[in-house]
Design a protein around this motif. Sequence first.
Motif, short mmCIF file in Angstrom:
data_model
loop_
_atom_site.label_atom_id
_atom_site.label_comp_id
_atom_site.label_asym_id
_atom_site.label_seq_id
_atom_site.Cartn_x
_atom_site.Cartn_y
_atom_site.Cartn_z
N ALA B 473 0.67 -1.36 0.06
CA ALA B 473 0.10 -0.11 -0.16
C ALA B 473 0.90 1.32 0.07
N ILE B 474 1.93 1.12 0.58
CA ILE B 474 2.93 2.43 0.84
C ILE B 474 3.57 2.56 -0.47
N THR B 475 3.84 1.39 -0.90
CA THR B 475 4.69 1.51 -2.32
C THR B 475 3.93 2.04 -3.37
N LEU C 79 -10.27 13.58 1.03
CA LEU C 79 -10.96 12.66 2.39
C LEU C 79 -9.94 11.42 2.48
N ALA C 80 -8.94 11.41 1.82
CA ALA C 80 -8.42 9.75 1.66
C ALA C 80 -7.64 9.32 2.96
N ASN C 81 -7.24 10.31 3.99
CA ASN C 81 -6.55 10.08 5.07
C ASN C 81 -7.70 9.63 5.92
N TYR C 82 -9.06 10.01 6.03
CA TYR C 82 -10.22 9.85 6.69
C TYR C 82 -10.62 8.39 6.41
N ARG C 83 -10.68 8.37 4.98
CA ARG C 83 -10.99 6.93 4.57
C ARG C 83 -10.39 5.93 4.92
N LYS C 84 -9.14 6.19 5.02
CA LYS C 84 -8.20 4.90 5.34
C LYS C 84 -8.59 4.56 6.87
N LEU C 85 -8.82 5.61 7.69
CA LEU C 85 -9.36 5.11 8.99
C LEU C 85 -10.59 4.33 9.27
N ILE C 89 -6.93 0.83 5.13
CA ILE C 89 -6.40 -0.05 5.75
C ILE C 89 -5.81 0.09 7.38
N GLU C 90 -6.45 1.40 7.68
CA GLU C 90 -6.31 1.59 9.01
C GLU C 90 -7.52 1.21 10.01
N ARG C 91 -8.45 0.67 9.21
CA ARG C 91 -9.68 0.67 9.91
C ARG C 91 -9.73 -0.20 11.14
N GLU C 92 -8.71 -1.35 11.15
CA GLU C 92 -8.91 -2.25 12.06
C GLU C 92 -8.10 -1.54 13.65
N HIS C 93 -7.12 -0.79 13.08
CA HIS C 93 -6.38 0.08 14.09
C HIS C 93 -7.19 1.03 14.74
N PHE C 94 -7.90 1.80 13.90
CA PHE C 94 -8.63 2.93 14.58
C PHE C 94 -10.11 2.45 15.08
N LEU C 95 -10.98 1.67 14.30
CA LEU C 95 -12.17 1.16 14.99
C LEU C 95 -12.11 -0.18 15.90
N GLY C 96 -11.28 -1.17 15.23
CA GLY C 96 -11.16 -2.35 16.11
C GLY C 96 -11.56 -3.14 15.22
N GLY C 355 -0.15 13.93 7.36
CA GLY C 355 -1.45 13.74 6.89
C GLY C 355 -2.38 12.77 7.80
N GLY C 356 -1.87 11.63 7.96
CA GLY C 356 -2.64 10.79 8.70
C GLY C 356 -2.81 11.01 9.98
N SER C 357 -1.72 11.65 10.60
CA SER C 357 -1.60 12.16 11.88
C SER C 357 -2.73 13.07 12.21
N ALA C 358 -2.85 14.10 11.18
CA ALA C 358 -3.71 15.06 11.42
C ALA C 358 -5.18 14.53 11.27
N ALA C 359 -5.45 13.58 10.34
CA ALA C 359 -6.81 12.90 10.39
C ALA C 359 -7.09 12.30 11.64
N VAL C 360 -6.41 11.46 12.35
CA VAL C 360 -6.77 10.81 13.60
C VAL C 360 -6.92 12.05 14.61
N ALA C 361 -6.04 13.30 14.56
CA ALA C 361 -6.47 14.21 15.46
C ALA C 361 -7.60 14.75 15.44
N TYR C 362 -8.16 15.18 14.12
CA TYR C 362 -9.21 15.84 14.01
C TYR C 362 -10.58 14.73 13.99
N SER C 363 -10.19 13.46 14.11
CA SER C 363 -11.27 12.49 14.48
C SER C 363 -11.35 12.76 16.08
N LEU C 364 -10.21 12.77 16.69
CA LEU C 364 -10.40 12.80 18.14
C LEU C 364 -11.16 14.13 18.53
N LEU C 365 -10.77 15.48 17.61
CA LEU C 365 -11.71 16.39 17.96
C LEU C 365 -13.06 16.34 17.76
#
Lengths: 342, 495, 387
Positions: B473-475, C79-85, C89-96, C355-365
């Motif tokens: 994904a990163i690549t 909104l790609a960063n938010y979509r990822k969450l 691919i970050e869904r399991e990390h963020f939501l569980g 970008g990803g970090s800011a997306a998580v921070a704004y989700s927290l917001l």
Amino acid sequence: MLQYVRRRKSAQALTPAGMLASYLILAGWAFIVLFPLFWILTTSFKLPVHVYDGPVYLPYVDFTPVSDAWRYIFVDLRNDTLRPYINTVIVALSSSVLALALGTAAGYGLLRFHYAPRLGVIGLFAGALLLAGLAINMQVPWQIALVSGLAVFLLARQTVGRRFTSSVGNEDISFWMISQRILPPVAVVIPIYVMFQRLGLLDTRLAIIITYTAVNLPIVVWLMRDYFRNISVELEESAAIDGASPYRIFWSIILPLSTPGLAATFLLVLVFSWNEYLFALFLTSANAQTLPLLIAAQNATRGPQWWYMSVLILIMITPVILMAIALERYIAKGLLVGALKG
Amino acid sequence: MSRHLRMLLALLGAIVLLPAVSVPAASSRPYAGVTVNVLTFTGPQIAEPLQRRGPAFTRLTGAKINVVTVPFSDLYQKILTDMVTGTNSFHAFVFAPQWMVDYVTPGYLEDITNRVKADSKLRWNDISPFFRDFSASFAGRTYTIPLDGDFQMVYYRSDQLQRAGLRPPETWDDYLKVAQALHRKDLNGDGRPDFGSCIAKKRNAQSYWMVWSVAADFLQSRGTSQGSFFDLDNFKPLTNNEAFAEALRIYVETGKYGPPDELNWDVGDSRAGFTSGRCALSIDWGDIGTLAIDPKTSKVKNKVGAVILPGTRRVLDRATGKLVDCTSANCPYAMNGVNHAPFAAFGGWSGGINKAAPARVKDAAYAFLSYMSQPAQANVDVTIGITGFNPYRVSQFKNMSLWVKAGMSSGAAKNYLGAIEASLNSPNMVLDIRIPQNQKYQQVVLDTAIAKLLAKETNIQQAMKEITDGWEAITNELGRDKQLQAYRSTLGVKR
Amino acid sequence: MLTDRNLRGTGSPNGPVPRLRLRLALAGWIDRQAKSLFLLPAVLLLVFLSIFPLILSVYLSLVRFQLVPGGFRFIFVGLANYRKLIVGIEREHFLGLLADPGPLIWALGGVIATVLLVFIIRGAARGTPAISGTAGRVVFALVAGTLAWLTIRTLTSGGRPGTLITTMIYVFVGITVQYWIGLTLAYLTSQRLPGRRFFRVIFLLPMMITPVAIAYTFRIIADLGKGPFAPAWRLLGLSEVSWVNYPWGARIVVMMGDIWQWTPFMFIVLLAALEAQPLELLEAAVVDGASRWQTFWRVTWPQILPVTSTLILIRMIEAFKIIDLPNVLTNGGPGTATESLTLHAFIAWRTLDIGGSAAVAYSLLFLVTFTALSYINLVHRRLAGAV
């Protein structure tokens, strides 16, 4: 106006059983609080091998205490310890006093006055400030940027501002203030870094003082507002009838009556500023470095250096403890005004 | 000639000769009045030698050295922010070469190839070929001066192995056997059972390097330029095959012979565990060697042996994705039929120069970094444990007297230096990943997947899939061709 | 505010002399500006430091940061960063990891849905006219319902909570425990017990220490191999067991550290509130023959409710930002069990995923704003606004 000052007495005396139960609970929590601190104290006198080899508890009984860590921090690193220490003291005290001054005034204002700024004006002001910020970012000298921003705002307010009449109230302003604390600092630390860099304030104590004051302001406003609520309005009204200005009322009546709240809030804000890490990390370099950075830095590539860290923790909390002891007296005093009765 | 022309020639001559005349006067202190700000992390490791030798350098050259330190975990961000935002308050950095790609690509780091070529005092050729040609370079140009040699080895309790009649592990299967044999024995005489193997498996710490120390020998066998992370043709990750599965199996199994809270051990704990005598085996950089002889930290003085990272008799066939036996064709550098791949994790702390610094300051900064790396200074510093500098020059492990003087017994010194020599001389040393966004590949994807595997939230197949999918994904986000090109540049592969 | 009293004795019998008149006019103007002067400095300072960073960080959540030859670049990705969450691919990390809903879960879900529906209808039927009121309730119900549904599905067996749910657990459990312990301690030390001053100072101590230092202290204390409790742990025969390997074990240790650290905050604010009670009310209650229990609940409790409400709001907002303890204790492990939202953002930020970090921070917001607004509208107004 006369004030009666009475030392607080408990309204009801405790039964012996009650006293015993109380002491048990208090002593229990005191032990929970003190044990980690005791551990830090003994660790500061340990050698690495004492820490790693499994717990040793009492100096001279379980292990021979050495002063290596203390010597390293105070002698080897003399200036590198003293400078952050002084910085921390100055920064924390200044920002707490400032935050308290601005915050109590704002808290009182939000409680007793009625604000209704128009949305349009707010939007314009924010827009003008944003333009000024962008200009500063593009290397325009900050004086010019601010003045032009102000000019733009005043002009626009006369023309466009009148159009939008819906306004926000006190509650909205209060919420906006506390919402400033919601966003984790990691999201805004780079923009703030860039801002101070363009203003040429990086690695100065001033930048940190400004940041801490702004960061802690909402807490002061909200807390003091609630302490002020407990003061009866009649007091202020009678003073106003007697001809006192709002400043006089605030200074002579409200503040003295809310000393417990003031002391508690000051201590809280002082502690927040004293212990803050992330902004200090980014806005400072060699000159304005503060103590929390030094503590975090003890976790180097070799793993946490517990002994140095313990020494730093101890010297860091000592002044704050002294201040807490001093302020606790004020939190304890309950000042009552007898004038209400008359 | 006319009078004017003669005057002009005289003037020109004077201009040309003037520096030659003035140089002798200034050569004693060429950088008087210059201050160099050096940024690194808070010591004593790495910062201490810089601070200690600063005054001597000032006496020699007149330049003042100002060492600024920040917490280790924030050093990378601080360097990058300083350069990206144009603040440029630092002129030189001592950092990990693994970060180099993020500083070189935007053009923030000074290219010192020519300076190094012209610097005879640096004894550049004394530096081990790996650190010289791979660690300090990017795309064929040199950007850093090595000050420290970071690569991983296996440490073992020589007294315990001897008592049990075991030989130092040559392969990872040997490692597991030794760990099993010594697990739950009392290794330090305090009556409590101790551990066979202690590895720093904490999340977001060093686990993502430790696992690669186990895996690299399965994945790379034809020399450093083959690389161990990605396929050199299509940039597919090498994390979804039989070999990597076997490596993960081994890594998970070491946990059976480790402390119960090994999942929370970072390198501080594993070193402490080993030097307090609680571990029979450990994987680490060079630090255990020097920590073991420090009476303030160690209970195992002269009971420590070091050996080149264990290898394997079966390596990955990249075409088929299967494990095949080592032959002279696919394992040209095998020793005793075992393919070793010492992993230069992190790279070894090196000094680099900020390109945006004023020219004279850059000269002074280069002179300082060169001074620190010159054998006269470096060879002493690597024997002192507190400096955090580990050997990286050939001359450093040829001369045992310095080590004996520092407190090692000659037997222990011979063993320790022998392991270092074997690793440094290996043509199959593994370069740490140095492509753009390498932190995301390693610290986010790999580390999280390994942490979940160790926590038994996933099994090996799922973990491999997670790593591979995450890396792909990163690549894809960054552009496969660009990443492939960067990967090849960093390995010195020209095609 | 000018009155005759101010003008008395300031000049001729006919009134103040001209120069005095100017000074008095100025004083009057200053008095009229009091309203602004009280509030404006604070507002200006906040605006100065918040507008620019806020806008820029929103922008950062919509871009990808990349270092390129010549410097760096922001690539707009929407909104790609938010979509990822949420779905990527970050869904399991963020939501569980969401467990498949069994009959029990469906039943629970049904109960929650009913409760929320009743809430909306009651609000609409109460005669409050505003559509915005009902719309607000609907929004609240939707978001609260989604969060509740997520919580149920991740906390049952087969599921695994992500950083979002883990953070919420930290906040709600932490605040509840901290409040009641803090209140107990404040109440006891406001009584006339000898030595209470000593206790008061002691109880303040944990808050004085910088959070990073507390995290490291707890790390060594909670270490069951070389920390102070190692012998006790061994005695219990548990030397092979470590909290490190169990998600809930690790979370509980994090919460213990959090409670140790922040109970003083509750304690000191409540103590000041208890001390500020007017003595007459308490004495009146004693005279009326009320027991200690009754005095507390009938007299003291209503007095401190406004401060309580504010205190919980402030602490809640802070608690959502928890990072030092999970970071130092376990670096977010085992797996991602103890990782909070801020730690998630911090790790991403450290690896240049700005970008990803800011997306998580704004989700927290969004999460905290929603919680804070709901809390203010549903709870705080009732408890504090009545004054």
